[in-house]
Write a protein that holds these residues in place. Structure first.
Motif, PDB file in Angstrom:
ATOM      1  N   PRO A   1      36.751  46.597  30.992  1.00 49.07           N
ATOM      2  CA  PRO A   1      35.874  45.501  31.432  1.00 49.07           C
ATOM      3  C   PRO A   1      35.633  44.490  30.315  1.00 49.07           C
ATOM      4  CG  PRO A   1      34.910  47.641  31.968  1.00 49.07           C
ATOM      5  CD  PRO A   1      36.107  47.913  31.131  1.00 49.07           C
ATOM      6  N   ARG A   2      35.914  43.263  30.617  1.00 45.29           N
ATOM      7  CA  ARG A   2      35.612  42.190  29.661  1.00 45.29           C
ATOM      8  C   ARG A   2      34.183  41.728  29.895  1.00 45.29           C
ATOM      9  NH1 ARG A   2      40.550  38.143  30.612  1.00 45.29           N
ATOM     10  NH2 ARG A   2      39.729  38.441  32.702  1.00 45.29           N
ATOM     11  N   LEU A   3      33.628  41.055  28.926  1.00 48.20           N
ATOM     12  CA  LEU A   3      32.272  40.548  29.060  1.00 48.20           C
ATOM     13  C   LEU A   3      32.163  39.551  30.206  1.00 48.20           C
ATOM     14  CD1 LEU A   3      31.126  41.824  26.478  1.00 48.20           C
ATOM     15  CD2 LEU A   3      30.215  39.578  25.925  1.00 48.20           C
ATOM     16  N   THR A   4      33.203  38.769  30.396  1.00 42.91           N
ATOM     17  CA  THR A   4      33.119  37.648  31.317  1.00 42.91           C
ATOM     18  C   THR A   4      33.363  38.021  32.771  1.00 42.91           C
ATOM     19  OG1 THR A   4      35.370  37.223  30.623  1.00 42.91           O
ATOM     20  CG2 THR A   4      33.635  35.863  29.671  1.00 42.91           C
ATOM     21  N   SER A   5      34.578  38.440  33.064  1.00 43.04           N
ATOM     22  CA  SER A   5      34.883  38.654  34.472  1.00 43.04           C
ATOM     23  C   SER A   5      35.977  39.691  34.646  1.00 43.04           C
ATOM     24  CB  SER A   5      35.341  37.334  35.092  1.00 43.04           C
ATOM     25  OG  SER A   5      36.468  36.874  34.385  1.00 43.04           O
ATOM     26  N   GLU A   6      36.136  40.070  35.870  1.00 43.75           N
ATOM     27  CA  GLU A   6      37.126  41.067  36.254  1.00 43.75           C
ATOM     28  C   GLU A   6      38.531  40.640  35.805  1.00 43.75           C
ATOM     29  OE1 GLU A   6      35.880  43.684  37.887  1.00 43.75           O
ATOM     30  OE2 GLU A   6      37.649  44.728  38.608  1.00 43.75           O
ATOM     31  N   ARG A   7      39.293  41.599  35.362  1.00 44.15           N
ATOM     32  CA  ARG A   7      40.679  41.311  34.981  1.00 44.15           C
ATOM     33  C   ARG A   7      41.573  41.318  36.212  1.00 44.15           C
ATOM     34  NH1 ARG A   7      41.902  42.282  29.437  1.00 44.15           N
ATOM     35  NH2 ARG A   7      40.148  43.216  28.366  1.00 44.15           N
ATOM     36  N   LYS A   8      42.668  40.616  36.081  1.00 42.67           N
ATOM     37  CA  LYS A   8      43.669  40.688  37.136  1.00 42.67           C
ATOM     38  C   LYS A   8      44.516  41.919  36.876  1.00 42.67           C
ATOM     39  CE  LYS A   8      46.854  37.663  39.018  1.00 42.67           C
ATOM     40  NZ  LYS A   8      47.800  36.575  38.767  1.00 42.67           N
ATOM     41  N   LEU A   9      44.787  42.663  37.913  1.00 43.58           N
ATOM     42  CA  LEU A   9      45.593  43.860  37.703  1.00 43.58           C
ATOM     43  C   LEU A   9      47.024  43.485  37.356  1.00 43.58           C
ATOM     44  CD1 LEU A   9      44.477  46.235  40.607  1.00 43.58           C
ATOM     45  CD2 LEU A   9      44.003  46.481  38.167  1.00 43.58           C
ATOM     46  N   LEU A  10      47.578  44.223  36.405  1.00 47.47           N
ATOM     47  CA  LEU A  10      48.981  44.005  36.068  1.00 47.47           C
ATOM     48  C   LEU A  10      49.825  44.891  36.982  1.00 47.47           C
ATOM     49  CD1 LEU A  10      48.636  44.250  32.194  1.00 47.47           C
ATOM     50  CD2 LEU A  10      49.110  42.182  33.496  1.00 47.47           C
TER      51      LEU A  10
ATOM     52  N   ASP B   1      25.660  41.339  36.844  1.00 51.68           N
ATOM     53  CA  ASP B   1      25.360  40.110  37.571  1.00 51.68           C
ATOM     54  C   ASP B   1      26.618  39.400  38.049  1.00 51.68           C
ATOM     55  OD1 ASP B   1      22.667  40.422  37.373  1.00 51.68           O
ATOM     56  OD2 ASP B   1      22.544  39.378  35.454  1.00 51.68           O
ATOM     57  N   SER B   2      27.592  39.340  37.161  1.00 52.33           N
ATOM     58  CA  SER B   2      28.794  38.574  37.505  1.00 52.33           C
ATOM     59  C   SER B   2      29.752  39.384  38.369  1.00 52.33           C
ATOM     60  CB  SER B   2      29.490  38.090  36.242  1.00 52.33           C
ATOM     61  OG  SER B   2      29.813  39.175  35.422  1.00 52.33           O
ATOM     62  N   GLY B   3      29.497  40.665  38.490  1.00 53.72           N
ATOM     63  CA  GLY B   3      30.356  41.474  39.342  1.00 53.72           C
ATOM     64  C   GLY B   3      31.267  42.380  38.553  1.00 53.72           C
ATOM     65  N   LEU B   4      31.358  43.609  38.985  1.00 53.28           N
ATOM     66  CA  LEU B   4      32.183  44.596  38.296  1.00 53.28           C
ATOM     67  C   LEU B   4      32.713  45.546  39.361  1.00 53.28           C
ATOM     68  CD1 LEU B   4      33.005  46.031  35.575  1.00 53.28           C
ATOM     69  CD2 LEU B   4      30.899  47.343  35.811  1.00 53.28           C
ATOM     70  N   SER B   5      34.015  45.684  39.410  1.00 48.69           N
ATOM     71  CA  SER B   5      34.578  46.549  40.439  1.00 48.69           C
ATOM     72  C   SER B   5      34.436  48.003  40.030  1.00 48.69           C
ATOM     73  CB  SER B   5      36.057  46.230  40.647  1.00 48.69           C
ATOM     74  OG  SER B   5      36.784  46.607  39.505  1.00 48.69           O
ATOM     75  N   TYR B   6      34.532  48.876  41.003  1.00 53.48           N
ATOM     76  CA  TYR B   6      34.470  50.310  40.709  1.00 53.48           C
ATOM     77  C   TYR B   6      35.622  50.681  39.784  1.00 53.48           C
ATOM     78  CZ  TYR B   6      34.424  55.306  41.183  1.00 53.48           C
ATOM     79  OH  TYR B   6      34.384  56.632  40.885  1.00 53.48           O
ATOM     80  N   THR B   7      36.742  50.022  39.972  1.00 51.03           N
ATOM     81  CA  THR B   7      37.919  50.304  39.158  1.00 51.03           C
ATOM     82  C   THR B   7      37.630  50.125  37.675  1.00 51.03           C
ATOM     83  OG1 THR B   7      39.237  49.460  40.979  1.00 51.03           O
ATOM     84  CG2 THR B   7      40.348  49.717  38.867  1.00 51.03           C
ATOM     85  N   GLU B   8      37.132  48.964  37.330  1.00 54.47           N
ATOM     86  CA  GLU B   8      36.858  48.727  35.914  1.00 54.47           C
ATOM     87  C   GLU B   8      35.680  49.557  35.416  1.00 54.47           C
ATOM     88  OE1 GLU B   8      36.700  44.671  34.579  1.00 54.47           O
ATOM     89  OE2 GLU B   8      38.743  44.256  35.254  1.00 54.47           O
ATOM     90  N   PHE B   9      34.767  49.820  36.335  1.00 53.49           N
ATOM     91  CA  PHE B   9      33.625  50.656  35.978  1.00 53.49           C
ATOM     92  C   PHE B   9      34.105  52.019  35.468  1.00 53.49           C
ATOM     93  CE2 PHE B   9      30.433  53.828  37.470  1.00 53.49           C
ATOM     94  CZ  PHE B   9      29.369  53.442  36.681  1.00 53.49           C
ATOM     95  N   SER B  10      35.200  52.488  36.046  1.00 51.00           N
ATOM     96  CA  SER B  10      35.718  53.813  35.695  1.00 51.00           C
ATOM     97  C   SER B  10      36.395  53.848  34.338  1.00 51.00           C
ATOM     98  CB  SER B  10      36.752  54.276  36.723  1.00 51.00           C
ATOM     99  OG  SER B  10      36.391  53.895  38.005  1.00 51.00           O
TER     100      SER B  10
END
Length: 415
Positions: free
Chosen positions: A78-87, A156-165
Motif C-alpha cells: 500500500p502506498r500512502l496515496t492510492s491503490e496500485r494498479k495490478l501488474l 479515507d482515500s480507499g484501500l482494497s482488501y488485497t493491499e490490506f493483506s
RNA sequence: GGAGACGUAGCAAAGUGGCUAAAUGCGGCAGACUGUAAAUCUGCUCCCUAUGGGUUCGGUGGUUCGAAACCACCCGUCUCCA
C-alpha cells in the motif's frame, strides 16, 4: 564505533525495535534480510541504500538475504496515496527475474556468510487459502492492523482488501526466513516500519516469547532542494545497464550538489568514516575539484557497471567535457556515443529539419531559435546559420554527424 | 433538490468588446559567468514556406464591422444550503 554506531553516523538508522538487544545480537553473526518487490523490470538508484546496507552487514560478518517479492509483487505494498494498479502475472515474473540478477551483483555468494537469494513465491505461491486464513489470518487482529500508519492513512482515500493483506504476507516472509535460515533481523526504508513490526509480532506469536527478532529502518534519501531523489532531467536512473548506461549513471553521481554529496557518501559508499571525513574536508577546501563526487561516482559505477563500464564512462566524460570530440577516431566516437540517440537523415537535409526530425527541437521555430542562440554545433563546430545544410560528404567517415545542443546534449545523425 | 462561483498557454494567475498571440510569476530551453555546481544576469518559450501568415482563452451556436471578454445551451470543476 560499533557496527550500529557506524550505521547511525552514516544516517542509516531511523527506528530500531530494541536497540540494546540488537547491538548485543550483532556481536554474533546474524542473518539479515531485506525485501525488494518486482514493481519494475529494474531497480533504480533509490534502492541502492538498502542493497548496499545488506552488503555492509555482509562485510561485518553477517549473512544477507535478498528477498525478491515474486508473490508480494502481485499484490502491491500500500502506498500512502492510492491503490496500485495490478501488474500482470507475466510482468511480475519477468521483473522478478531481472531484479534478481541485479541484486546478485552487490553481494558475495561464497565464503562463510555467503548471501542468499530468496523469492517469497517459494512459500506463498503454493499456500492454500484455508491455510492462510486459519494459520496466519487468525494471528492478526484487525484493530492492530488498522493502527499501522500506512493503512490508517489510506482509510479515507480507499484501500482494497488485497493491499490490506500485504502486511500479513510480508510478516509471513519474515517468519519463514526466521524458520528456514534463522533470520532475525529485517531491514528496510522508514516506510516499511509497519511491515517490519508485523513480522516480528508474528514470529513472537508463532515461535513463542523467547523468539528474538529485530527490525531496523533507515531514513529515505532526500535532496537538499526538496525534489525527489533518483531522477536526472525527469528520467529515472536505473541499475539496469540497458536502461541507464554507464556514462549517464556516472554523470548522475558526478553532478550531485555539494550540499548532498557527503550525506550520500555516508549512506552509499563502502569507504570508511575516516576516508569520508577526509573527503568532506577536501570538499570544503576545494569544492571545484569535486573529489567527493568523483569517489562516489567511481565506486557506484564500478559496482553497477563493472570496471569496463567505469572506464568507458570516464573516457566519455573526459572527452565530452575536457577534450575535443574530433580528436577521437571515428570508432571511438561511435563507442562513446553508442548510447546517444541516433537518427537516420538524408543527405543535404537542412539543419533545422534535422533538429526536428531527431527530436532535438519540438518545432522548426524552436530549432531556429536554438541555432540563432548559438547552442547548436555539428561535429564540434558551432553553427549559427539557420540556412545551414548537412551533407554526407562533410560527415565523419561520410557516415555520421555529431550534433550537440547546449553544453551536454549529444545526438548522432547517420546518413 | 436549492443558491452561487469558476473553467485563459506546461502550471499558477491577470485580462470583462478593438491598443491582446494574450500582463506577471513559476517551470522549461538557451547564452554569459562558473566547478559539467549553486547564486546571479540576459534572451527565448502556440504553429508556419516568417519585416508576413495561420490557429488559440472548456464545447457548440449566436449578437457585433470586430469577442478570451456580451447572450443561449451544453460539458466539467468547486463552494455553500438541504
Amino acid at each position: 564505533m560499533n557496527f550500529i554506531e557506524e550505521l547511525k553516523w552514516r544516517g542509516l538508522v531511523k527506528d530500531v525495535t530494541d536497540y540494546d538487544g540488537l547491538i548485543e545480537a550483532l556481536k554474533q553473526p546474524q542473518t539479515v534480510y531485506c525485501g525488494f518487490d518486482p514493481t519494475a523490470d529494474s531497480l533504480h538508484v533509490g534502492h541502492l541504500q538498502q542493497i548496499i546496507l545488506l552488503r555492509r552487514y555482509q562485510n561485518a560478518g553477517h549473512r544477507p538475504i535478498a528477498l525478491c517479492g515474486g508473490f508480494t509483487g502481485m499484490i502491491g505494498d500500500p502506498r500512502l496515496t492510492s491503490e496500485r494498479k495490478l501488474l500482470s502475472h507475466e510482468d511480475v515474473l519477468h521483473n522478478a527475474d531481472c531484479i534478481k540478477n541485479q541484486l546478485a551483483k552487490f553481494l558475495k555468494f561464497d565464503g562463510e556468510n555467503a548471501a542468499v537469494m530468496e523469492n517469497n513465491n517459494n512459500w506463498l505461491g503454493d499456500m492454500s487459502l484455508l491455510d492462510y486464513l486459519r494459520e496466519y489470518g487468525k494471528l492478526f487482529n484487525i484493530a492492530y492492523m488498522l493502527q499501522k500508519d500506512t493503512i490508517k492513512k489510506r482509510l479515507d482515500s480507499g484501500l482494497s482488501y488485497t493491499e490490506f493483506s500485504y502486511t500479513i504476507l510480508q510478516a509471513m516472509d519474515f517468519l519463514k526466513l526466521y524458520q528456514k535460515y534463522g533470520c532475525r533481523i529485517e531491514i528496510g526504508g522508514s516506510d516499511q516500519w509497519g511491515n517490519l513490526t508485523s513480522g516480528m509480532e508474528l514470529i513472537r506469536k508463532v515461535e513463542g516469547d523467547d523468539a528474538k527478532a529485530w527490525g531496523i529502518t533507515s531514513p529515505l534519501i532526500t535532496k537538499s532542494d526538496g525534489t525527489k531523489f533518483g531522477k536526472s532531467e525527469g528520467k529515472n536512473i536505473w541499475l539496469d545497464p540497458e536502461r541507464t548506461n554507464a556514462y549517464e549513471f556516472y554523470q548522475f553521481w558526478l553532478n550531485i550538489p555539494d550540499d548532498d554529496i557527503i550525506d550520500y557518501l555516508k549512506r552509499l559508499s563502502l569507504h570508511t568514516p575516516e576516508e569520508i571525513n577526509t573527503l568532506e574536508e577536501s570538499m570544503r577546501a576545494a569544492p571545484e575539484k569535486r573529489e567527493a563526487q568523483k569517489v562516489l561516482a567511481d565506486e557506484l559505477t564500478e559496482m553497477v557497471h563493472g570496471r569496463e563500464g567505469l572506464e568507458k564512462a570516464k573516457k566519455i566524460t573526459e572527452t565530452f567535457f575536457h577534450g575535443d570530440i574530433m580528436s577521437l577516431t571515428p570508432d571511438e566516437m561511435k563507442d562513446g556515443l553508442a548510447d546517444a540517440e541516433k537518427t537516420a537523415v538524408s543527405d543535404g537535409i537542412t539543419l533545422i529539419d534535422a533538429l526536428v526530425s531527431a527530436n532535438i527541437a519540438k518545432s522548426k521555430g524552436e530549432a531556429r531559435r536554438l541555432i540563432q542562440q548559438g547552442s547548436v554545433s555539428a561535429n564540434g563546430a558551432k553553427i549559427t546559420d539557420i540556412e545551414a545544410v548537412l551533407k554526407k560528404s562533410e560527415a565523419v567517415n561520410e557516415e555520421f554527424t555529431i550534433l550537440k545542443k547546449g553544453k551536454k546534449n549529444y545526438y548522432l545523425l547517420t546518413f
